[in-house]
Design a protein around this motif. Structure first.
Motif, PDB file in Angstrom:
ATOM      1  N   GLN A  75     -27.342  -7.765 -21.519  1.00 55.00           N
ATOM      2  CA  GLN A  75     -27.297  -6.555 -20.713  1.00 55.00           C
ATOM      3  C   GLN A  75     -26.289  -6.692 -19.584  1.00 55.00           C
ATOM      4  O   GLN A  75     -25.901  -7.798 -19.223  1.00 55.00           O
ATOM      5  N   PHE A  76     -25.884  -5.552 -19.045  1.00 59.14           N
ATOM      6  CA  PHE A  76     -25.060  -5.541 -17.838  1.00 59.14           C
ATOM      7  C   PHE A  76     -25.366  -4.278 -17.050  1.00 59.14           C
ATOM      8  O   PHE A  76     -25.848  -3.287 -17.585  1.00 59.14           O
ATOM      9  N   ASN A  77     -25.120  -4.340 -15.757  1.00 60.23           N
ATOM     10  CA  ASN A  77     -25.412  -3.229 -14.871  1.00 60.23           C
ATOM     11  C   ASN A  77     -24.367  -2.130 -15.014  1.00 60.23           C
ATOM     12  O   ASN A  77     -23.170  -2.410 -15.050  1.00 60.23           O
ATOM     13  N   ALA A  78     -24.848  -0.883 -15.085  1.00 57.75           N
ATOM     14  CA  ALA A  78     -23.941   0.256 -15.226  1.00 57.75           C
ATOM     15  C   ALA A  78     -24.271   1.377 -14.247  1.00 57.75           C
ATOM     16  O   ALA A  78     -23.689   2.445 -14.315  1.00 57.75           O
ATOM     17  N   GLY A  79     -25.212   1.154 -13.348  1.00 62.28           N
ATOM     18  CA  GLY A  79     -25.535   2.185 -12.379  1.00 62.28           C
ATOM     19  C   GLY A  79     -26.696   1.797 -11.504  1.00 62.28           C
ATOM     20  O   GLY A  79     -27.295   0.730 -11.671  1.00 62.28           O
ATOM     21  N   VAL A  80     -26.989   2.681 -10.566  1.00 56.59           N
ATOM     22  CA  VAL A  80     -28.112   2.486  -9.650  1.00 56.59           C
ATOM     23  C   VAL A  80     -28.747   3.840  -9.371  1.00 56.59           C
ATOM     24  O   VAL A  80     -28.055   4.846  -9.268  1.00 56.59           O
ATOM     25  N   VAL A  81     -30.080   3.846  -9.319  1.00 59.58           N
ATOM     26  CA  VAL A  81     -30.852   5.042  -8.971  1.00 59.58           C
ATOM     27  C   VAL A  81     -31.588   4.713  -7.681  1.00 59.58           C
ATOM     28  O   VAL A  81     -32.248   3.679  -7.596  1.00 59.58           O
ATOM     29  N   LEU A  82     -31.463   5.583  -6.674  1.00 61.16           N
ATOM     30  CA  LEU A  82     -32.068   5.340  -5.376  1.00 61.16           C
ATOM     31  C   LEU A  82     -32.942   6.518  -4.972  1.00 61.16           C
ATOM     32  O   LEU A  82     -32.559   7.676  -5.149  1.00 61.16           O
ATOM     33  N   TYR A  83     -34.110   6.196  -4.421  1.00 58.30           N
ATOM     34  CA  TYR A  83     -35.062   7.214  -3.963  1.00 58.30           C
ATOM     35  C   TYR A  83     -35.505   6.885  -2.548  1.00 58.30           C
ATOM     36  O   TYR A  83     -35.902   5.756  -2.255  1.00 58.30           O
ATOM     37  N   CYS A  84     -35.440   7.882  -1.659  1.00 55.54           N
ATOM     38  CA  CYS A  84     -35.925   7.755  -0.292  1.00 55.54           C
ATOM     39  C   CYS A  84     -36.930   8.876  -0.060  1.00 55.54           C
ATOM     40  O   CYS A  84     -36.549  10.046   0.069  1.00 55.54           O
ATOM     41  N   GLU A  93     -27.593  10.804 -13.925  1.00 50.52           N
ATOM     42  CA  GLU A  93     -27.085  11.450 -12.710  1.00 50.52           C
ATOM     43  C   GLU A  93     -27.544  12.904 -12.623  1.00 50.52           C
ATOM     44  O   GLU A  93     -27.942  13.374 -11.553  1.00 50.52           O
ATOM     45  N   ARG A  94     -27.515  13.615 -13.747  1.00 48.45           N
ATOM     46  CA  ARG A  94     -27.941  15.031 -13.747  1.00 48.45           C
ATOM     47  C   ARG A  94     -29.427  15.175 -13.420  1.00 48.45           C
ATOM     48  O   ARG A  94     -29.825  16.090 -12.701  1.00 48.45           O
ATOM     49  N   ILE A  95     -30.240  14.294 -13.948  1.00 48.53           N
ATOM     50  CA  ILE A  95     -31.674  14.349 -13.658  1.00 48.53           C
ATOM     51  C   ILE A  95     -31.914  14.148 -12.165  1.00 48.53           C
ATOM     52  O   ILE A  95     -32.728  14.848 -11.560  1.00 48.53           O
ATOM     53  N   CYS A  96     -31.186  13.242 -11.558  1.00 48.46           N
ATOM     54  CA  CYS A  96     -31.333  13.032 -10.116  1.00 48.46           C
ATOM     55  C   CYS A  96     -30.936  14.279  -9.329  1.00 48.46           C
ATOM     56  O   CYS A  96     -31.573  14.613  -8.332  1.00 48.46           O
ATOM     57  N   GLU A  97     -29.906  14.956  -9.765  1.00 48.78           N
ATOM     58  CA  GLU A  97     -29.439  16.152  -9.056  1.00 48.78           C
ATOM     59  C   GLU A  97     -30.444  17.289  -9.141  1.00 48.78           C
ATOM     60  O   GLU A  97     -30.470  18.159  -8.275  1.00 48.78           O
ATOM     61  N   GLY A  98     -31.267  17.284 -10.172  1.00 50.48           N
ATOM     62  CA  GLY A  98     -32.248  18.357 -10.334  1.00 50.48           C
ATOM     63  C   GLY A  98     -31.574  19.647 -10.774  1.00 50.48           C
ATOM     64  O   GLY A  98     -30.448  19.649 -11.250  1.00 50.48           O
ATOM     65  N   GLY A  99     -32.276  20.739 -10.616  1.00 47.10           N
ATOM     66  CA  GLY A  99     -31.724  22.030 -11.012  1.00 47.10           C
ATOM     67  C   GLY A  99     -31.631  22.170 -12.516  1.00 47.10           C
ATOM     68  O   GLY A  99     -32.151  21.355 -13.284  1.00 47.10           O
ATOM     69  N   GLU A 100     -30.961  23.194 -12.936  1.00 41.85           N
ATOM     70  CA  GLU A 100     -30.871  23.540 -14.353  1.00 41.85           C
ATOM     71  C   GLU A 100     -30.281  22.421 -15.212  1.00 41.85           C
ATOM     72  O   GLU A 100     -30.696  22.208 -16.350  1.00 41.85           O
ATOM     73  N   ALA A 101     -29.322  21.682 -14.665  1.00 39.81           N
ATOM     74  CA  ALA A 101     -28.679  20.600 -15.424  1.00 39.81           C
ATOM     75  C   ALA A 101     -29.638  19.459 -15.738  1.00 39.81           C
ATOM     76  O   ALA A 101     -29.366  18.646 -16.609  1.00 39.81           O
ATOM     77  N   ALA A 102     -30.781  19.403 -15.044  1.00 46.91           N
ATOM     78  CA  ALA A 102     -31.746  18.315 -15.240  1.00 46.91           C
ATOM     79  C   ALA A 102     -32.674  18.559 -16.421  1.00 46.91           C
ATOM     80  O   ALA A 102     -33.534  17.732 -16.713  1.00 46.91           O
ATOM     81  N   GLY A 103     -32.528  19.693 -17.078  1.00 46.32           N
ATOM     82  CA  GLY A 103     -33.381  19.969 -18.233  1.00 46.32           C
ATOM     83  C   GLY A 103     -34.827  20.144 -17.830  1.00 46.32           C
ATOM     84  O   GLY A 103     -35.132  20.862 -16.885  1.00 46.32           O
ATOM     85  N   GLN A 104     -35.731  19.451 -18.523  1.00 42.48           N
ATOM     86  CA  GLN A 104     -37.160  19.584 -18.248  1.00 42.48           C
ATOM     87  C   GLN A 104     -37.542  19.128 -16.845  1.00 42.48           C
ATOM     88  O   GLN A 104     -38.582  19.518 -16.327  1.00 42.48           O
ATOM     89  N   ALA A 105     -36.712  18.316 -16.223  1.00 46.83           N
ATOM     90  CA  ALA A 105     -36.991  17.833 -14.865  1.00 46.83           C
ATOM     91  C   ALA A 105     -36.488  18.807 -13.802  1.00 46.83           C
ATOM     92  O   ALA A 105     -36.544  18.511 -12.614  1.00 46.83           O
ATOM     93  N   GLU A 106     -36.040  19.959 -14.231  1.00 46.15           N
ATOM     94  CA  GLU A 106     -35.420  20.948 -13.349  1.00 46.15           C
ATOM     95  C   GLU A 106     -36.220  21.220 -12.079  1.00 46.15           C
ATOM     96  O   GLU A 106     -35.681  21.279 -10.986  1.00 46.15           O
ATOM     97  N   ARG A 107     -37.520  21.383 -12.208  1.00 48.15           N
ATOM     98  CA  ARG A 107     -38.352  21.762 -11.058  1.00 48.15           C
ATOM     99  C   ARG A 107     -39.134  20.594 -10.451  1.00 48.15           C
ATOM    100  O   ARG A 107     -39.897  20.779  -9.520  1.00 48.15           O
ATOM    101  N   ASP A 108     -38.951  19.410 -10.999  1.00 49.38           N
ATOM    102  CA  ASP A 108     -39.672  18.246 -10.474  1.00 49.38           C
ATOM    103  C   ASP A 108     -39.114  17.845  -9.105  1.00 49.38           C
ATOM    104  O   ASP A 108     -37.916  17.984  -8.846  1.00 49.38           O
ATOM    105  N   ASP A 109     -39.996  17.321  -8.255  1.00 52.03           N
ATOM    106  CA  ASP A 109     -39.516  16.856  -6.953  1.00 52.03           C
ATOM    107  C   ASP A 109     -38.771  15.535  -7.128  1.00 52.03           C
ATOM    108  O   ASP A 109     -38.781  14.924  -8.203  1.00 52.03           O
ATOM    109  N   ALA A 110     -38.125  15.087  -6.062  1.00 50.33           N
ATOM    110  CA  ALA A 110     -37.285  13.882  -6.119  1.00 50.33           C
ATOM    111  C   ALA A 110     -38.075  12.661  -6.572  1.00 50.33           C
ATOM    112  O   ALA A 110     -37.601  11.877  -7.395  1.00 50.33           O
ATOM    113  N   GLY A 111     -39.284  12.496  -6.055  1.00 50.33           N
ATOM    114  CA  GLY A 111     -40.090  11.332  -6.430  1.00 50.33           C
ATOM    115  C   GLY A 111     -40.460  11.312  -7.895  1.00 50.33           C
ATOM    116  O   GLY A 111     -40.410  10.269  -8.546  1.00 50.33           O
ATOM    117  N   ARG A 112     -40.807  12.445  -8.427  1.00 49.08           N
ATOM    118  CA  ARG A 112     -41.174  12.520  -9.845  1.00 49.08           C
ATOM    119  C   ARG A 112     -39.965  12.224 -10.736  1.00 49.08           C
ATOM    120  O   ARG A 112     -40.080  11.530 -11.740  1.00 49.08           O
TER     121      ARG A 112
END
Length: 127
Positions: A23-32, A69-88
């Protein structure tokens, strides 16, 4: 000193051939939570991917990383996660999976600027 908030992050890893475990690292996801902030930054080293698996689907891996990246951004581009809050959205992205693009373990830290922190972590741990 500015106030700092707790954040959580996980690396996004590429595992070209799951059965080999390389494996190798290709990104980071951060939540505050305090800032209701979630973001991902990704960078695919296609040469590294092809060195580990010459038959790898580079386009497919790029698409999977872009989806993170799109899922993190939320909104329509996030698909089913469109209305989920940041933590979810963060919790969904860090859930264990056995695919080519996988999350690593979750780590924590303190930051005054979550957006700058995700960029810093990408530079430090991925690029």
């Amino acid at each position: 000193m500015r106030d700092r908030d707790v954040f959580e992050y996980a690396l996004v890893r590429v595992v070209p051939r799951v059965e080999r475990g390389e494996q190798f690292n290709a990104g980071v996801v951060l939540y505050c939570r305090a800032k209701s902030f979630v973001a991902a930054r990704t960078h695919l080293d296609a040469n590294k991917l092809l060195a580990l698996d010459p038959a790898a689907d580079v386009g497919g891996v790029k698409a999977a990383l872009a989806a993170v990246e799109r899922i993190c951004e939320g909104g329509e581009a996030a698909g089913q996660a469109e209305r989920d809050d940041a933590g979810r959205r963060f919790r969904w992205l860090i859930a264990p999976r056995s695919t080519v693009v996988q999350p690593g373990p979750v780590h924590t830290g303190l930051t005054a600027d979550p957006a700058a922190e995700v960029d810093r972590l990408l530079a430090l741990l991925v690029r």
